[in-house]
Design an enzyme around this catalytic site. Structure first.
Site, PDB file in Angstrom:
ATOM      1  CE1 TYR A 147      43.133  56.733  45.701  1.00 17.72           C
ATOM      2  CE2 TYR A 147      44.404  54.939  46.681  1.00 17.72           C
ATOM      3  CZ  TYR A 147      43.191  55.586  46.471  1.00 17.72           C
ATOM      4  OH  TYR A 147      42.049  55.084  47.068  1.00 17.72           O
ATOM      5  CE  LYS A 151      42.236  58.620  48.832  1.00 16.65           C
ATOM      6  NZ  LYS A 151      40.877  59.054  49.212  1.00 16.65           N
ATOM      7  CG  ASN A 192      39.611  44.405  35.026  1.00 13.89           C
ATOM      8  OD1 ASN A 192      38.877  45.290  34.600  1.00 13.89           O
ATOM      9  ND2 ASN A 192      40.903  44.378  34.790  1.00 13.89           N
ATOM     10  CG  ASP A 208      52.889  34.533  41.259  1.00 13.00           C
ATOM     11  OD1 ASP A 208      52.067  35.328  41.765  1.00 13.00           O
ATOM     12  OD2 ASP A 208      53.935  34.182  41.842  1.00 13.00           O
ATOM     13  N   GLY A 209      49.555  35.613  40.343  1.00 17.09           N
ATOM     14  CA  GLY A 209      48.248  35.520  41.007  1.00 17.09           C
ATOM     15  C   GLY A 209      48.354  35.114  42.469  1.00 17.09           C
ATOM     16  CB  THR A 212      46.895  38.011  49.525  1.00 12.07           C
ATOM     17  OG1 THR A 212      47.633  38.909  50.362  1.00 12.07           O
ATOM     18  CG2 THR A 212      47.601  36.675  49.435  1.00 12.07           C
ATOM     19  NE  ARG A 213      45.771  44.441  46.378  1.00 13.35           N
ATOM     20  CZ  ARG A 213      47.025  44.141  46.044  1.00 13.35           C
ATOM     21  NH1 ARG A 213      47.644  43.118  46.602  1.00 13.35           N
ATOM     22  NH2 ARG A 213      47.668  44.869  45.146  1.00 13.35           N
ATOM     23  NE  ARG A 279      46.390  46.954  50.086  1.00  8.94           N
ATOM     24  CZ  ARG A 279      46.111  47.420  48.878  1.00  8.94           C
ATOM     25  NH1 ARG A 279      44.958  47.215  48.331  1.00  8.94           N
ATOM     26  NH2 ARG A 279      47.029  48.101  48.217  1.00  8.94           N
TER      27      ARG A 279
HETATM   28  P1  NAD Z   1      34.852  56.114  42.572  1.00  3.07           P
HETATM   29  O1  NAD Z   1      35.855  56.470  41.550  1.00  3.07           O
HETATM   30  O2  NAD Z   1      33.694  55.265  42.169  1.00  3.07           O
HETATM   31  O3  NAD Z   1      34.269  57.411  43.282  1.00  3.07           O
HETATM   32  C1  NAD Z   1      34.987  58.600  43.443  1.00  3.07           C
HETATM   33  C2  NAD Z   1      34.045  59.750  43.126  1.00  3.07           C
HETATM   34  O4  NAD Z   1      34.757  61.000  43.306  1.00  3.07           O
HETATM   35  C3  NAD Z   1      33.558  59.740  41.682  1.00  3.07           C
HETATM   36  O5  NAD Z   1      32.163  59.928  41.642  1.00  3.07           O
HETATM   37  C4  NAD Z   1      34.303  60.908  41.027  1.00  3.07           C
HETATM   38  O6  NAD Z   1      33.610  61.460  39.937  1.00  3.07           O
HETATM   39  C5  NAD Z   1      34.461  61.852  42.205  1.00  3.07           C
HETATM   40  N1  NAD Z   1      35.558  62.801  42.046  1.00  3.07           N
HETATM   41  C6  NAD Z   1      36.827  62.572  41.625  1.00  3.07           C
HETATM   42  N2  NAD Z   1      37.555  63.702  41.624  1.00  3.07           N
HETATM   43  C7  NAD Z   1      36.722  64.697  42.067  1.00  3.07           C
HETATM   44  C8  NAD Z   1      36.876  66.082  42.273  1.00  3.07           C
HETATM   45  N3  NAD Z   1      38.033  66.707  42.032  1.00  3.07           N
HETATM   46  N4  NAD Z   1      35.807  66.797  42.724  1.00  3.07           N
HETATM   47  C9  NAD Z   1      34.608  66.188  42.968  1.00  3.07           C
HETATM   48  N5  NAD Z   1      34.406  64.868  42.770  1.00  3.07           N
HETATM   49  C10 NAD Z   1      35.457  64.132  42.333  1.00  3.07           C
HETATM   50  O7  NAD Z   1      35.661  55.397  43.775  1.00  3.07           O
HETATM   51  P2  NAD Z   1      35.134  54.707  45.092  1.00  3.07           P
HETATM   52  O8  NAD Z   1      35.589  53.300  45.068  1.00  3.07           O
HETATM   53  O9  NAD Z   1      33.710  54.992  45.321  1.00  3.07           O
HETATM   54  O10 NAD Z   1      36.027  55.458  46.174  1.00  3.07           O
HETATM   55  C11 NAD Z   1      35.508  56.500  46.993  1.00  3.07           C
HETATM   56  C12 NAD Z   1      36.567  56.919  48.006  1.00  3.07           C
HETATM   57  O11 NAD Z   1      36.920  55.807  48.825  1.00  3.07           O
HETATM   58  C13 NAD Z   1      37.849  57.445  47.376  1.00  3.07           C
HETATM   59  O12 NAD Z   1      38.321  58.537  48.140  1.00  3.07           O
HETATM   60  C14 NAD Z   1      38.803  56.284  47.519  1.00  3.07           C
HETATM   61  O13 NAD Z   1      40.140  56.714  47.610  1.00  3.07           O
HETATM   62  C15 NAD Z   1      38.321  55.622  48.798  1.00  3.07           C
HETATM   63  N6  NAD Z   1      38.658  54.196  48.828  1.00  3.07           N
HETATM   64  C16 NAD Z   1      37.968  53.286  48.092  1.00  3.07           C
HETATM   65  C17 NAD Z   1      38.332  51.937  48.129  1.00  3.07           C
HETATM   66  C18 NAD Z   1      37.591  50.884  47.364  1.00  3.07           C
HETATM   67  O14 NAD Z   1      37.999  49.718  47.400  1.00  3.07           O
HETATM   68  N7  NAD Z   1      36.515  51.180  46.696  1.00  3.07           N
HETATM   69  C19 NAD Z   1      39.432  51.534  48.910  1.00  3.07           C
HETATM   70  C20 NAD Z   1      40.139  52.506  49.632  1.00  3.07           C
HETATM   71  C21 NAD Z   1      39.736  53.831  49.595  1.00  3.07           C
HETATM   72  N1  UDP Z   2      44.681  42.401  39.212  1.00  2.00           N
HETATM   73  C1  UDP Z   2      44.731  41.309  38.345  1.00  2.00           C
HETATM   74  N2  UDP Z   2      43.995  41.368  37.207  1.00  2.00           N
HETATM   75  C2  UDP Z   2      43.195  42.410  36.884  1.00  2.00           C
HETATM   76  C3  UDP Z   2      43.135  43.522  37.778  1.00  2.00           C
HETATM   77  C4  UDP Z   2      43.899  43.485  38.927  1.00  2.00           C
HETATM   78  O1  UDP Z   2      45.435  40.327  38.606  1.00  2.00           O
HETATM   79  O2  UDP Z   2      42.537  42.356  35.834  1.00  2.00           O
HETATM   80  C5  UDP Z   2      45.473  42.348  40.460  1.00  2.00           C
HETATM   81  C6  UDP Z   2      46.341  43.564  40.710  1.00  2.00           C
HETATM   82  O3  UDP Z   2      47.604  43.407  40.084  1.00  2.00           O
HETATM   83  C7  UDP Z   2      46.443  43.566  42.225  1.00  2.00           C
HETATM   84  C8  UDP Z   2      45.090  43.013  42.679  1.00  2.00           C
HETATM   85  O4  UDP Z   2      44.553  42.325  41.548  1.00  2.00           O
HETATM   86  O5  UDP Z   2      47.457  42.678  42.648  1.00  2.00           O
HETATM   87  C9  UDP Z   2      44.122  44.098  43.143  1.00  2.00           C
HETATM   88  O6  UDP Z   2      44.071  45.088  42.149  1.00  2.00           O
HETATM   89  P1  UDP Z   2      43.094  46.347  42.214  1.00  2.00           P
HETATM   90  O7  UDP Z   2      43.486  47.252  41.105  1.00  2.00           O
HETATM   91  O8  UDP Z   2      41.687  45.896  42.287  1.00  2.00           O
HETATM   92  O9  UDP Z   2      43.383  47.010  43.642  1.00  2.00           O
HETATM   93  P2  UDP Z   2      44.716  47.436  44.425  1.00  2.00           P
HETATM   94  O10 UDP Z   2      45.939  46.939  43.725  1.00  2.00           O
HETATM   95  O11 UDP Z   2      44.646  48.919  44.477  1.00  2.00           O
HETATM   96  O12 UDP Z   2      44.531  46.766  45.729  1.00  2.00           O
END
Ligand code: NAD
Ligand code: UDP
Ligand code: UDP
Length: 327
Positions: A147, A151, A192, A208-209, A212-213, A279
């Site tokens: 990922y 990206k 979750n 340990d939680g 941060t996010r 983050r």
């Molecule tokens: P999501 O999984 O709900 O949506 C992604 C969509 O893309 C889904 O509908 C999936 O079916 C579609 N998809 C996957 N592979 C595909 C392919 N090969 N062809 C066509 N469609 C495809 O996720 P989201 O949270 O809505 O994320 C959307 C975008 O934003 C992603 O690119 C993700 O990397 C980016 N993003 C999201 C977050 C977040 O916190 N939600 C954070 C950072 C980046």
């Molecule tokens: N996390 C957690 N419990 C869960 C799911 C996630 O403690 O049931 C934690 C995870 O380890 C991370 C943070 O929450 O530190 C955010 O996780 P998420 O998968 O939502 O996003 P990302 O790690 O991609 O920011």
């Protein structure tokens, strides 16, 4: 010559994509949603189907696509760690081949194209909060690399098409975003915790939680994406979009428990590999260029999110599939 604005949203049936389609339709555009339904679902877009300005095409962006539009929002890509790690090679293909195809499309039809990039390009950051000029600390061979590195490569492609072909590009680095229509079973922390709290199951904190996010409510994020697309051609990004309010995961768990009146217990589970310790976006650039800042406090965004999942879990089928599932 296209009279009304035609907009393509790839990944339009996903969490962010479906909210984006909704906003674009409300602003009067014609919207084509392209999705292969890997993590997205028809349920997210079915309320828009009666609108004659809305169209859904089942298509995988790793294959070429020929359409005529003015703007492209490229969101197609599974976003949660369990989904993008399920088929990591496909994740890289979707992100990299998908970017090439959508950039090729944008080049042919001279459309402006926006990439949904991510805070994951900063990896486990050594600079805090993260500004756009920080190059990141990413493991190139770990389980998150499919990922993170894909990206990063997509960003490279966007900037090379911009340099080489003068394409109008926009790159948004999206930080953790939450809200209604998150996939209930995708393992992201907000969905979750909310589902666990509503079902009375243990709240699973990884480690340990104290990691941060910073959590951005979906409506604020969509507003940022639309402002970025509308900005002058000189504004390419990358621009951070997120809410700078930083929370320890443990505090998020306590907040969800309180707001959902849940008596679930908090339990600890092992921390996943390469899980970033902290983050937080620095969003001064988005403020300067787009006059944008998020408006929704975490508590205020959690309330509609909890209501959404409460309603969803009222559906017996959804409930049964969640109870059968691992999370
Ligand atoms: P999501 O999984 O709900 O949506 C992604 C969509 O893309 C889904 O509908 C999936 O079916 C579609 N998809 C996957 N592979 C595909 C392919 N090969 N062809 C066509 N469609 C495809 O996720 P989201 O949270 O809505 O994320 C959307 C975008 O934003 C992603 O690119 C993700 O990397 C980016 N993003 C999201 C977050 C977040 O916190 N939600 C954070 C950072 C980046
Ligand atoms: N996390 C957690 N419990 C869960 C799911 C996630 O403690 O049931 C934690 C995870 O380890 C991370 C943070 O929450 O530190 C955010 O996780 P998420 O998968 O939502 O996003 P990302 O790690 O991609 O920011
Ligand atoms: N492409 C597409 N739709 C178009 C134009 C191009 O899907 O309308 C795809 C096509 O698969 C191509 C890719 O975009 O391979 C990159 O296009 P570009 O014109 O940049 O490169 P080339 O065609 O020379 O490989």
């Amino acid at each position: 010559m296209l009279l009304q604005k035609q907009i393509l949203v790839t990944g339009g049936a996903g969490f962010l994509g479906s909210h984006l389609c909704e906003r674009l339709l409300a602003e009067g555009a014609n919207v084509i949603c392209v999705d292969n339904f890997f993590t997205g679902t028809r349920l997210n877009v079915e309320h828009m189907l009666p609108d004659p300005r809305f169209e859904v095409i089942r298509h995988d962006v790793t294959f070429p696509l020929y359409l005529e539009v003015n703007e492209i929002y490229n969101l197609a890509c599974p976003a949660s760690p369990i989904h993008y790690q399920r088929d990591p090679v496909q994740t890289t293909k979707t992100t990299v081949h998908g970017a090439i195809n959508m950039l090729g499309l944008a080049k042919r039809i001279k459309a402006t194209i926006l990439q949904a990039s991510t805070s994951e390009v900063y990896g486990d950051p050594l600079v805090h909060p993260q500004r756009e000029d920080y190059w990141g600390n990413v493991n190139p061979i770990g389980v998150r690399s499919c990922y993170d590195e894909a990206k990063r490569c997509a960003e490279t492609l966007f900037f090379d098409y911009w340099r080489q072909h003068s394409l109008a590009i926009k790159v948004a680095r999206i930080f953790n975003t939450y809200g209604p229509r998150m996939h209930p079973n995708d393992g992201r922390v907000v969905s979750n915790f909310v589902v666990q709290a509503l079902l009375g199951r243990d709240i699973t904190i990884y480690g340990d939680g104290r990691q941060t996010r910073a959590f951005c409510y979906v409506d604020d994020l969509i507003d940022g994406l639309i402002r970025l697309m509308a900005a002058p051609k000189t504004v390419t990004g990358p621009v951070n979009l997120g809410n700078p309010g930083e929370f320890a995961i443990l505090d998020l768990a306590k907040m969800v428990l309180e707001l959902s009146n849940s008596r679930s217990r908090i339990v600890h589970r092992p921390l996943p590999e390469d899980d970033p310790k902290q983050r937080q976006p620095d969003i001064s650039l988005a403020g300067e260029l787009l006059d944008w800042a998020p408006r929704t406090a975490l508590k205020d965004g959690l309330v509609p999110t909890i209501s959404y999942f409460d309603k969803l879990l009222g559906d017996e089928k959804v409930r049964a599939s969640l109870l059968a599932g691992a999370s």
